[in-house]
Write a protein that holds these residues in place. Structure first.
Motif, PDB file in Angstrom:
ATOM      1  N   GLY C 181      32.861 -41.968  50.667  1.00 38.45           N
ATOM      2  CA  GLY C 181      33.122 -43.051  51.609  1.00 38.45           C
ATOM      3  C   GLY C 181      33.671 -42.520  52.920  1.00 38.45           C
ATOM      4  O   GLY C 181      33.219 -42.887  54.007  1.00 38.45           O
ATOM      5  N   LYS C 182      34.628 -41.600  52.818  1.00 47.02           N
ATOM      6  CA  LYS C 182      35.270 -41.019  54.004  1.00 47.02           C
ATOM      7  C   LYS C 182      34.222 -40.343  54.885  1.00 47.02           C
ATOM      8  O   LYS C 182      34.182 -40.515  56.098  1.00 47.02           O
ATOM      9  CB  LYS C 182      36.285 -39.975  53.547  1.00 47.02           C
ATOM     10  CG  LYS C 182      37.680 -40.127  54.094  1.00 47.02           C
ATOM     11  CD  LYS C 182      38.427 -38.937  53.512  1.00 47.02           C
ATOM     12  CE  LYS C 182      39.895 -38.896  53.748  1.00 47.02           C
ATOM     13  NZ  LYS C 182      40.466 -37.749  53.000  1.00 47.02           N
ATOM     14  N   ARG C 185      31.935 -42.843  56.644  1.00 46.27           N
ATOM     15  CA  ARG C 185      32.638 -43.554  57.703  1.00 46.27           C
ATOM     16  C   ARG C 185      32.830 -42.636  58.921  1.00 46.27           C
ATOM     17  O   ARG C 185      32.558 -43.007  60.057  1.00 46.27           O
ATOM     18  CB  ARG C 185      34.000 -44.033  57.207  1.00 46.27           C
ATOM     19  CG  ARG C 185      34.625 -45.059  58.132  1.00 46.27           C
ATOM     20  CD  ARG C 185      36.011 -45.444  57.696  1.00 46.27           C
ATOM     21  NE  ARG C 185      36.889 -44.264  57.623  1.00 46.27           N
ATOM     22  CZ  ARG C 185      38.148 -44.298  57.230  1.00 46.27           C
ATOM     23  NH1 ARG C 185      38.679 -45.446  56.843  1.00 46.27           N
ATOM     24  NH2 ARG C 185      38.878 -43.205  57.187  1.00 46.27           N
ATOM     25  N   GLU C 186      33.265 -41.393  58.656  1.00 45.66           N
ATOM     26  CA  GLU C 186      33.525 -40.467  59.773  1.00 45.66           C
ATOM     27  C   GLU C 186      32.261 -40.162  60.558  1.00 45.66           C
ATOM     28  O   GLU C 186      32.269 -40.167  61.791  1.00 45.66           O
ATOM     29  CB  GLU C 186      34.120 -39.155  59.237  1.00 45.66           C
ATOM     30  CG  GLU C 186      35.611 -39.264  58.993  1.00 45.66           C
ATOM     31  CD  GLU C 186      36.196 -37.947  58.490  1.00 45.66           C
ATOM     32  OE1 GLU C 186      35.580 -36.883  58.716  1.00 45.66           O
ATOM     33  OE2 GLU C 186      37.282 -38.006  57.867  1.00 45.66           O
ATOM     34  N   GLY C 188      29.651 -41.954  60.785  1.00 45.87           N
ATOM     35  CA  GLY C 188      29.250 -43.166  61.488  1.00 45.87           C
ATOM     36  C   GLY C 188      30.011 -43.313  62.792  1.00 45.87           C
ATOM     37  O   GLY C 188      29.418 -43.573  63.849  1.00 45.87           O
ATOM     38  N   GLU C 189      31.314 -43.082  62.737  1.00 46.21           N
ATOM     39  CA  GLU C 189      32.131 -43.203  63.949  1.00 46.21           C
ATOM     40  C   GLU C 189      31.714 -42.170  64.984  1.00 46.21           C
ATOM     41  O   GLU C 189      31.645 -42.447  66.183  1.00 46.21           O
ATOM     42  CB  GLU C 189      33.614 -43.026  63.588  1.00 46.21           C
ATOM     43  CG  GLU C 189      34.188 -44.279  62.916  1.00 46.21           C
ATOM     44  CD  GLU C 189      35.524 -43.998  62.211  1.00 46.21           C
ATOM     45  OE1 GLU C 189      35.965 -42.834  62.208  1.00 46.21           O
ATOM     46  OE2 GLU C 189      36.082 -44.962  61.649  1.00 46.21           O
ATOM     47  N   VAL C 194      26.999 -46.633  62.497  1.00 45.29           N
ATOM     48  CA  VAL C 194      27.989 -46.944  61.471  1.00 45.29           C
ATOM     49  C   VAL C 194      27.337 -47.682  60.293  1.00 45.29           C
ATOM     50  O   VAL C 194      26.738 -48.744  60.471  1.00 45.29           O
ATOM     51  CB  VAL C 194      29.127 -47.807  62.058  1.00 45.29           C
ATOM     52  CG1 VAL C 194      30.180 -48.091  60.984  1.00 45.29           C
ATOM     53  CG2 VAL C 194      29.749 -47.108  63.250  1.00 45.29           C
ATOM     54  N   LYS C 196      27.604 -49.954  57.252  1.00 47.37           N
ATOM     55  CA  LYS C 196      28.529 -50.959  56.749  1.00 47.37           C
ATOM     56  C   LYS C 196      28.126 -51.426  55.355  1.00 47.37           C
ATOM     57  O   LYS C 196      28.952 -51.600  54.474  1.00 47.37           O
ATOM     58  CB  LYS C 196      28.528 -52.178  57.688  1.00 47.37           C
ATOM     59  CG  LYS C 196      29.361 -52.009  58.932  1.00 47.37           C
ATOM     60  CD  LYS C 196      30.242 -53.234  59.105  1.00 47.37           C
ATOM     61  CE  LYS C 196      31.284 -53.105  60.185  1.00 47.37           C
ATOM     62  NZ  LYS C 196      32.277 -52.125  60.055  1.00 47.37           N
ATOM     63  N   MET C 222      37.601 -48.939  53.058  1.00 53.78           N
ATOM     64  CA  MET C 222      37.175 -48.140  54.201  1.00 53.78           C
ATOM     65  C   MET C 222      36.205 -48.910  55.086  1.00 53.78           C
ATOM     66  O   MET C 222      35.540 -48.337  55.933  1.00 53.78           O
ATOM     67  CB  MET C 222      36.528 -46.853  53.705  1.00 53.78           C
ATOM     68  CG  MET C 222      37.532 -45.926  53.056  1.00 53.78           C
ATOM     69  SD  MET C 222      36.817 -44.328  52.646  1.00 53.78           S
ATOM     70  CE  MET C 222      36.515 -44.487  50.923  1.00 53.78           C
ATOM     71  N   GLY C 223      36.093 -50.209  54.852  1.00 53.10           N
ATOM     72  CA  GLY C 223      35.285 -51.039  55.738  1.00 53.10           C
ATOM     73  C   GLY C 223      33.848 -51.230  55.286  1.00 53.10           C
ATOM     74  O   GLY C 223      33.029 -51.781  56.019  1.00 53.10           O
ATOM     75  N   PHE C 224      33.521 -50.794  54.081  1.00 56.34           N
ATOM     76  CA  PHE C 224      32.158 -51.013  53.584  1.00 56.34           C
ATOM     77  C   PHE C 224      32.074 -52.356  52.871  1.00 56.34           C
ATOM     78  O   PHE C 224      33.059 -52.826  52.294  1.00 56.34           O
ATOM     79  CB  PHE C 224      31.761 -49.939  52.574  1.00 56.34           C
ATOM     80  CG  PHE C 224      31.554 -48.584  53.174  1.00 56.34           C
ATOM     81  CD1 PHE C 224      30.347 -48.231  53.739  1.00 56.34           C
ATOM     82  CD2 PHE C 224      32.596 -47.649  53.180  1.00 56.34           C
ATOM     83  CE1 PHE C 224      30.162 -46.971  54.280  1.00 56.34           C
ATOM     84  CE2 PHE C 224      32.412 -46.398  53.725  1.00 56.34           C
ATOM     85  CZ  PHE C 224      31.200 -46.053  54.280  1.00 56.34           C
TER      86      PHE C 224
END
Lengths: 290, 234, 430
Positions: C181-182, C185-186, C188-189, C194, C196, C222-224
């Protein structure tokens, strides 16, 4: 909730997979119908078919679809040999002995495969392994389509063989009345050998047809044999046409059930069908005709 | 033609036939008489090779056959119409008859023999595409006899061919058997109607508890006191 | 007569099967015996000053190969430790591993652990590759006051029972969820692409559900949004239903766990169905990191992300060298936890050195105070330091991407050997 596209894609997938299932089940039901024994080593013959295809392709560059013929001949030979030397002596014995024998053969074959070829997964990489084309918005994977067509054609050829040829008729006669067949001069032992050889060769051909797009390892047969047993019971044990239709039914039920519920439940779905059949029509869908 | 000497057969320790010696001459219609369980069916099955004898010999036209497998015995020219008919129920009448001509010599003459069988049983011609399992008992018996004839036998053995049939059908079947015999086939007949079979046969054996107790011309046996008492209810 | 025939055939068959089966098994036990003799003679030859360590692994049965790999890793480390002078604070005492076969059964593991402690007088235990065996064996270690180091069994529960003598150097099962997940997310940023909508796909067996739990717990934090949660049957004859269910949910990224067979089928059938999630696919589990996976999938695996705690192609000090030593000695890459097992053997040596004693209590104390930041023990993780549960705080996964047919580490940045390609284009755009 499920879109039409996904539904029809699953339906087509189910039919294509069902064709392969049917071919495996046809061989199993033939052996059961003629000799009245359940071949618990059936999946391992499928596995041997896969390895024949793999090595023919890897070592000799033979296309898997040509290996169908090679696998048929090799497995027919192995099948008749096993029937003659191991199965025939126990045919008159206890059903338990027959069960132990075929399970023993199954263990032997998969252990032999580990010994000879290791337990590693292998895959055939042909040029067409991954090709597919679109039919409307449905994706048709070519090797699966070819496998399905092969399975249907082979089943039809086998059906004609049993219906029209003298040897085929002899096999059917032996399956319907062993003593009657002996008394008209049919060599029943030979009929058994041929039936067993053809039955396991069907499983082997199914393995060859799967080989371009499936993985190959010594225990791969187990995943298919369970489904084949369900299909054989569903389509009435020993009934050839029943196995064909049963294969398609299970293929479609798994594919549709898998997307409607959860893929992990798809064996529960086929098992559920199996139990319902046993409860309400223990002789299978075609039991009336027996 | 067929010569059996000192035959002994046992099933799992039980002796079914003991010291049986029988001779069948060419052209005969031989009857075998005996009560249920006397060993009549065992005798036919031993001749056909389904059962292997413990002792004794069977000779057919000069060849020893007691160790041969059933298909080889059919090829020698001995065919049985078994008790219970033993048809192939999910094959058509025609297929059943074709199976009768499975051996190579018979297969050559298949269509000729088929015409002959259809002539004998016109009904079978009508029903040739029907599954054998769906026929009436009498029709099934016709198929069984027809199937046996398809192999062009030299020796035809019939085991209770009229069992369970309607009276009219019984007559027809027995008449046909006589007919076949008249045309030159040697016949061995096991028939529940003892009076009738002793009347039509040339010779007969009486089998009791696995042994031959009497043999002779049919008419002589009809007059025998023992036969009268035990089999004719007189 | 018939019956004799049947018996004869069955007997012959049985014998052949047994010979074949034991033929395979025998090799490993023979070599095991041989190596035992070597390590014994090494110990006895120079000095009687030998420290015995017990190691419990599946050395027979379906996972015997994995157990054998752990044994090889221990032996490589022991050889190096002893060559470098053994445990100096204990007069240069040599390490000697005593191996026992758990047969993959907890009750056998228990019996062997007690035998090793009572009869072999081992001062510490290591093992056991399989979590369900480790659960029981660590209880025995606790009862006898003997430390156990678990470098190769992942279950979260192992360090959640308040056991004082259990130390686990390897990652937890739930770390797969955290680290995959980390990473997504990283990246994507960083790229502005990103992801989702996440789909998770896993086998319907114990480990599968454990990994899935990690995703279900951590991805939303983590925003997923988990748009598809799909379990497939094991063994699978077909992954198509599962993949169609994923496709139906139209995720940005697919997280998938698989044993080797299912991993191979997943990639092949994604291609068959001509389907690829918007941004990419992340594979987790032994199936994807097994070199056999790439042999089976070839070109198809290109662009796939794979999470594992180590890859041969990684930018980490000492990593290449250790792998080379292993490969030179045994002919295979140091995957499948052989790496963590090797590293943890050095962790034990370090603790013995600091403890200056083989007493269970003192050794436990030394392990609890472990803080290693360099040397062979850290070729897997930056630092070895245990929290109060006994879990190594720095244990984490790295992410590799298949590039040019090889898994190249792309995350975290400090270990990367190649730049990640994100998003990974669909089949028609390759």
């Amino acid at each position: 909730m499920i879109t039409a596209q996904i539904f029809w894609q699953s339906f087509i997938n189910g039919i294509l997979m069902g064709g392969i299932y049917a071919l495996v089940a046809v061989g199993l039901t033939l052996i059961y119908g003629v000799m009245n024994i359940m071949n618990f080593a059936h999946g391992e013959f499928l596995m041997l078919g896969m390895y024949i295809s793999y090595w023919a392709f890897t070592l000799l560059g033979i296309d898997p679809y040509l290996s169908v013929v090679i696998a048929f001949l090799i497995l027919f030979l192995i099948g008749t040999l096993i029937e003659k030397t191991m199965i025939e002596p126990v045919l008159k014995g206890q059903p338990l002995n027959q069960l132990l024998l075929t399970i023993g053969i199954s263990l032997f074959l998969s252990n032999m495969a580990v010994f000879l070829w290791s337990s590693d997964n292998r895959s055939l990489q042909t040029t067409y392994s991954n090709t597919s084309f679109n039919l409307g918005n449905i994706v048709l994977h070519e090797p699966r389509l070819v496998a399905f067509l092969f399975a249907v054609v082979i089943s039809i050829v086998l059906y004609i063989f049993l219906q029209k040829t003298k040897i085929g008729k002899g096999i059917r006669a032996a399956s319907q009345h062993k003593e009657g067949a002996l008394l008209v001069g049919i060599d029943v032992k030979k009929s058994y050998m041929i039936a067993f050889g053809i039955g396991v060769a069907c499983a082997g051909i199914a393995g060859v047809l799967l080989s371009p797009f499936f993985y190959i390892n010594p225990t791969v047969g187990a995943a298919f044999s369970f489904t084949a047993y369900v299909i054989v019971v569903l389509g009435t044990m020993g009934n050839f046409v029943g196995a064909l239709i049963g294969g398609l039914i299970i293929g479609i039920a798994e594919a549709i059930g898998g997307i409607v519920f959860m893929p992990s439940l798809k064996q529960v779905i086929s098992f559920g069908i199996f139990i319902l059949v046993l409860l309400f029509k223990p002789t299978g869908l075609f039991g009336g005709q027996q | 033609m067929l010569k059996i000497q000192k035959l002994e057969v046992s099933y799992g320790g039980m002796v079914a036939l003991r010291d049986v010696s029988i001779q069948v001459n060419e052209g005969e219609l031989l009857a075998i008489v005996g009560s249920n369980g006397a060993g009549k069916t065992t005798l036919l099955n031993t001749i056909s090779g389904l059962v292997k004898p413990a002792k004794g010999t069977i000779e057919f036209m000069g060849n020893r056959i007691e160790r041969l497998e059933p298909p080889a015995i059919v090829r020698q020219g001995i065919v049985q119409v078994p008790e219970g008919r033993k048809l192939f129920p999910r094959m058509t009448v025609l297929e059943n008859l074709e199976m009768g001509a499975y051996g190579p010599q018979a297969a050559d003459k298949l269509s000729e023999t088929l015409d002959m069988v259809f002539e004998l049983f016109p009904k079978l011609k009508e029903r040739r595409k029907q599954l054998a399992g769906t026929l009436s008992g009498g029709e099934q018996q016709m198929v069984a006899i027809g199937r046996a004839l398809m192999s062009r036998p030299k020796l035809l053995m019939l085991d209770e061919p009229t069992l369970g049939l309607a009276p009219k059908m019984k007559d027809l079947v027995l008449k046909t058997v006589l007919n076949i015999h008249k045309k030159g086939t040697t016949v061995v007949l096991i028939e529940q109607n003892v009076a009738y079979s002793l009347n039509i046969c040339t010779r007969a054996y009486v089998l009791e508890n696995g042994s031959i107790v009497l043999e002779g011309q049919g008419r002589d046996l009809l007059g025998n006191e023992h036969v009268k008492k035990a089999y004719l209810g007189l | 007569m018939r019956k004799k025939w049947i018996l004869a055939v069955l007997t012959i068959l049985l014998v052949v099967v047994l010979v074949t089966a034991s033929g395979c098994g025998q090799k490993s036990s023979e070599s095991q015996d041989a190596s035992k003799k070597i390590s014994q003679s090494q110990g006895a030859g120079k000095d009687t000053n030998v420290i015995k360590i017990g190691a419990i692994y599946p050395l027979s049965g379906p996972t015997a190969q994995d157990g054998e790999n752990q044994r090889k890793a221990h032996e490589l480390a022991v050889e190096e430790i002893n060559k470098a002078g053994g445990i100096k604070s204990l007069g240069g005492a040599k390490l000697q591993f005593v191996y026992a076969d758990s047969q993959s059964k907890p009750e056998v593991g228990i019996a062997e652990a007690e035998r090793l402690i009572n009869q072999e007088k081992v001062v510490a235990l290591m093992g056991t590759y399989e979590s369900h065996v480790a659960m029981s064996v660590s209880e025995i270690a606790e009862r006898y006051g003997i430390p156990i180091i678990i470098p190769n069994a992942l279950a979260d529960k192992l360090t959640e029972r308040g056991l004082k003598y259990t130390f686990k150097t390897v990652i937890k099962t739930s770390d797969f969820g955290r680290d995959t997940g980390k990473f997504v997310r990283e990246i994507g940023e960083k790229t502005g692409k990103v992801a989702k909508r996440a789909a998770i796909l896993y086998g319907d067996f114990f480990f599968g559900h454990e990994v899935a739990e990690g995703w279900i717990k951590q991805l939303p934090q983590m925003g997923f949004e988990i748009v598809a949660n799909v379990a497939y049957p094991v063994p699978a004859t077909n992954m198509q239903e599962a993949l169609l269910k994923v496709k139906q949910a139209n995720p940005d990224v697919l997280f998938v766990l698989g044993n080797i067979s299912e991993a191979v089928l997943t990639i092949k059938q994604l291609k068959e169905l001509n389907y690829w999630p918007t941004y990419g696919v992340v594979g987790v589990g032994g199936g994807f990191s097994n070199p056999v996976f790439l042999q089976n999938t070839g070109q198809l695996a290109e662009g796939l992300f794979i999470a594992n705690d180590w890859f041969p192609e990684i930018n980490r000090a000492g990593s290449k060298e250790v792998n080379k030593k292993f490969k030179d000695k045994y002919g295979i890459d140091m995957t499948g936890n052989a790496n963590t097992t090797y590293a943890a053997t050095w962790v034990l040596a370090d603790a013995l050195e600091r403890a200056g004693s083989t007493d269970g209590n003192k050794l436990r104390e030394a392990l609890a105070n472990t803080d290693i930041t360099s040397g062979p023990a850290t070729f897997m993780y930056d630092r070895i330091k245990f929290d109060e549960t006994g879990q190594n705080i720095s244990a984490q996964n790295v992410i590799a991407q298949v590039q040019g047919g090889k898994p190249m580490v792309v995350w975290p940045d400090k270990y990367k050997i190649a730049d990640p390609k994100w998003p990974v284009p669909g089949w028609d755009k390759r």
